[in-house]
Design a protein around this motif. Structure first.
Motif, short mmCIF file in Angstrom:
data_model
loop_
_atom_site.label_atom_id
_atom_site.label_comp_id
_atom_site.label_asym_id
_atom_site.label_seq_id
_atom_site.Cartn_x
_atom_site.Cartn_y
_atom_site.Cartn_z
N PRO A 1 62.02 -39.19 -16.55
CA PRO A 1 60.57 -38.99 -16.63
C PRO A 1 59.86 -39.62 -15.42
CG PRO A 1 61.29 -40.59 -18.27
CD PRO A 1 62.52 -40.02 -17.67
N PRO A 2 59.01 -38.84 -14.72
CA PRO A 2 58.29 -39.39 -13.58
C PRO A 2 57.41 -40.57 -14.01
CG PRO A 2 57.90 -37.00 -13.82
CD PRO A 2 58.63 -37.46 -15.02
N ASN A 3 57.24 -41.56 -13.16
CA ASN A 3 56.37 -42.71 -13.44
C ASN A 3 56.75 -43.45 -14.72
OD1 ASN A 3 54.65 -42.05 -11.23
ND2 ASN A 3 53.74 -40.46 -12.52
N PHE A 4 58.02 -43.53 -15.04
CA PHE A 4 58.42 -44.22 -16.26
C PHE A 4 59.76 -44.90 -15.99
CE2 PHE A 4 59.15 -44.07 -21.05
CZ PHE A 4 58.08 -44.92 -21.32
N PRO A 5 59.74 -45.94 -15.15
CA PRO A 5 60.98 -46.55 -14.65
C PRO A 5 61.80 -47.21 -15.75
CG PRO A 5 59.08 -47.87 -14.01
CD PRO A 5 58.54 -46.61 -14.62
N GLY A 6 63.13 -47.14 -15.59
CA GLY A 6 64.03 -47.85 -16.51
C GLY A 6 64.52 -47.01 -17.68
N TRP A 7 63.94 -45.81 -17.87
CA TRP A 7 64.28 -45.01 -19.04
C TRP A 7 65.25 -43.89 -18.72
CZ3 TRP A 7 62.82 -45.93 -24.08
CH2 TRP A 7 61.83 -46.91 -24.28
N ARG A 8 65.64 -43.76 -17.46
CA ARG A 8 66.50 -42.65 -17.07
C ARG A 8 67.77 -42.57 -17.91
NH1 ARG A 8 68.24 -40.82 -10.98
NH2 ARG A 8 69.67 -39.22 -11.71
N ASN A 9 68.02 -41.40 -18.51
CA ASN A 9 69.22 -41.15 -19.34
C ASN A 9 69.34 -42.08 -20.54
OD1 ASN A 9 69.95 -39.08 -17.64
ND2 ASN A 9 71.17 -40.42 -16.33
N TYR A 10 68.25 -42.70 -20.97
CA TYR A 10 68.32 -43.63 -22.10
C TYR A 10 68.55 -42.87 -23.42
CZ TYR A 10 67.48 -47.63 -25.05
OH TYR A 10 67.63 -48.63 -25.97
N PRO A 11 69.60 -43.27 -24.19
CA PRO A 11 69.94 -42.54 -25.43
C PRO A 11 69.06 -42.96 -26.60
CG PRO A 11 71.52 -44.31 -25.07
CD PRO A 11 70.53 -44.38 -23.92
N LEU A 12 67.78 -42.64 -26.50
CA LEU A 12 66.78 -43.15 -27.43
C LEU A 12 67.07 -42.78 -28.89
CD1 LEU A 12 64.11 -44.68 -27.73
CD2 LEU A 12 62.93 -42.49 -27.44
#
Lengths: 410, 410
Positions: free
Chosen positions: B182-193
């Motif tokens: 997600p653009p402008n949302f650092p640290g969440w890339r590929n996070y298995p929420l």
């Protein structure tokens, strides 16, 4: 007295339930038969056991439905040899011996008639130049004798015409079966095309926006057999779009879904016939492109000038491709289709540039989606809309077989 | 020997058909129950006789299904007095006494939790400012104790939590239940929420792009009860869109359908985080607007400058509205929805201009469609995405009641 009321009540309840039950049973048959036909269409050849597996219907139901469809000559048995021991299996596929569908495309520059069988195989094509003809009377002067002849020829061979599908320049009023006010198509405003054709030829008649018929040609007879989400873009004198989502055409509330030619590409650009400004059509259609070039009046001349390295012509093409690229990225980010199909009279002049356009597009798409970008030329070339018009009737057969076959018998 | 083969064959055929039959019966029950629940949702209160009329199911089936749903406390009976003679009728509606749904919105600036009943009534809201927190660990530091408390409170009252719906900044991978990048949302890339939340709280968990949850809030609890085709546009730090067609959310092939913030509005404009250039988001989001104004850093300051007649601020707002208008005309000509709903943190700053924007839009739409243009503000304001996240679970209940209720029991 009390008994009377009780009886009345029960009668009333019966009245409420009884017609529903009959309607419900018809609906169940319709929906089961539809499922069977869709599986046959999808697999082209399929066994009864596989039909049971794929539909979840009982083998008894499958036996009855396929028996009925074979009697009606909608499907027939094929013998297939499978496996190493050469076991013979009975497969089911469409019967192409009995039914024909007529597709008619009423275009701004041409009129085209195709006759197809249930597999979409084109049996006959007739095309006429209409660039000098205007309005329904002049069109019917050409179309009437052709359709009459085609109809008589089919019927004289003992075949059955399942229906007539028609593609027209949109937008249109689906409820009334009339054209609305198609830009650059004088004389057709509010013309009740569907009822006129039904009366003239006595055939089940379906009419649809020509960008949507083009999309349906791809959906039923072309690349769409395995693809459920696609956008067809037709580029010529106008630019139109047909959106297929989960296998179904999407019309929108006013029949305007997919009007990709009328998205604004040039902020504060030229006023368009549709009322908007800076529409892609104003700069990206054949007239739109030629309006940005002073060296000639035809796409052939432009192509020739580009070949000789004329700088104004090169600039005109570069801008054209920039508009196309921007329009396509918007199509991707708005609809996210699995496939975009490009067609129409303009496409052949742009075909050589498709590869660089695709590469540019990839660099502008979300990183994770880049590799899935897929753009293809249309399967049926200039016959796309006429074939798709016929495909409308096939779609009707697959979704409401009981209803369409009853209409055909009547 | 021959007999053996025969028996084997029959066993094989049984194996093929038998599980299908059971699956088919389950599917029939699921689909019948779904139809009953949808009708109850749509009418809010409806009698059994009306259910028979509207679904085409037999009165016996309706009696059984509603009995079961009443036992499960999903619906209950209401007594309504109707007609002049004051006849008492038994109506059915949702039972709000037993089930709760939790909605969670994970946003760039805030996190919000809502608890709703089956009618979408908001029982509880918790909101936290997250502008200083980055990435999953810092977010869960805030969210974990809140969700735990909310869950315990509901369960302590003897109520059942039907599920947890979650809205997140898209795009996302639906199969894996992870965020993508997600653009402008650092640290969440590929996070298995999805799986993390399921493990933490043991609840049926659904996650969805926040523009789509916002659209679902409108669809199930807001203006969408009577409208099947709508586009929700959320404008804030980013600009997103959620497309509902025939009552269903449309995701597209890569989950990018409705990325209206990433259509090019400015030809050859600024490069955007998504990879494209001239995206509406680059000029029309809160940061996009403020980047075009040198007089301050907040929308409050811009609004104040406009109030005092500052010419640079006025120009900035005029351009903003021009971009908005162009984006909306494209939304109309691409999707042709019955309704466009505007929401997000930016909307309140634009609300006063909605009337002139609508008038401009009418002048740019196809003439025949002008009068049907309808744009409304979102029903739930800043809680839109959290309420919509809860609505995901309601949607699950209405479409697959047997499955969801079985999950809840387990």
């Amino acid at each position: 007295m009390g008994n009377d009321i009780q009886q009345k009540k029960e009668r009333r309840r019966e009245n409420v339930i009884q017609p529903n039950k009959i309607a419900y049973l018809k609906q169940v048959k319709q929906s089961n038969m539809s499922e069977v036909l869709e599986k046959i269409w999808q697999h082209q050849q399929i066994s009864r056991v596989e039909l049971v597996e794929h539909t979840g219907l009982t083998s008894g139901t499958i036996t009855n439905l396929t028996h009925e469809l074979i009697e009606l000559k909608v499907i027939r048995e094929f013998e297939a040899v499978s496996g190493n021991v050469g076991r013979r299996r009975v497969m089911l596929g469409f019967d192409t011996s009995q039914y024909r569908i007529i597709g008619l495309d009423i275009g701004r520059a041409t009129a085209e008639i195709v006759v197809v069988d249930l597999n979409g195989k084109i049996i006959r094509t007739i095309e006429r130049d209409m660039s000098d003809r205007k309005g329904p009377d002049e069109y019917f002067g050409v179309i009437d004798p052709l359709l009459t002849e085609v109809k008589q020829e089919i019927e004289a061979s003992g075949l059955t015409i399942l229906g007539l599908g028609v593609g027209v320049p949109g937008p249109m009023d689906y409820g009334a079966g009339t054209l609305l006010d198609p830009p650059n198509f004088p004389g057709w405003r509010n013309y009740p095309l569907q009822s006129v054709l039904e009366q003239k030829f006595g055939l089940t008649t379906l009419i649809e926006d020509d960008a949507r018929t083009s999309a349906m040609a791809e959906r039923w007879y072309g690349l769409g057999r395995s693809i459920q989400d696609l956008v067809f873009i037709t580029m010529g004198i106008g630019i139109g779009g047909g959106v297929v989502n989960e296998g179904k055409i999407v019309r929108g509330t006013n029949g305007l879904c997919g009007q990709v030619g009328h998205m604004t590409i040039v902020l504060d650009g030229k006023i368009c016939d549709c009322g908007n400004r800076g529409c892609w059509e104003t700069v990206g259609s054949i007239p739109g492109i030629l309006s940005r070039w002073s060296g000639g009046n035809t796409m052939e001349q432009l192509t020739e000038a580009i070949r000789t390295g004329d700088s104004e012509a090169l600039q005109c093409m570069e801008d054209t491709l920039n508009y196309l690229e921007t329009a396509l990225i918007n199509v991707y980010n708005m609809y996210d289709p699995e496939l975009v199909v490009l067609g129409g009279r303009l496409y052949p002049y742009l075909a050589d540039y498709l590869l660089p356009v695709q590469n540019h597009l990839r660099s502008r798409l979300y990183a994770f989606a880049k590799d899935r970008l897929r753009i293809e030329p249309s399967t049926f070339g200039t016959s796309q809309s006429a074939v798709g018009a016929a495909a409308l009737v096939l779609g009707f057969l697959l979704s409401e077989p009981v209803r369409l076959l009853a209409l055909t018998e009547a």
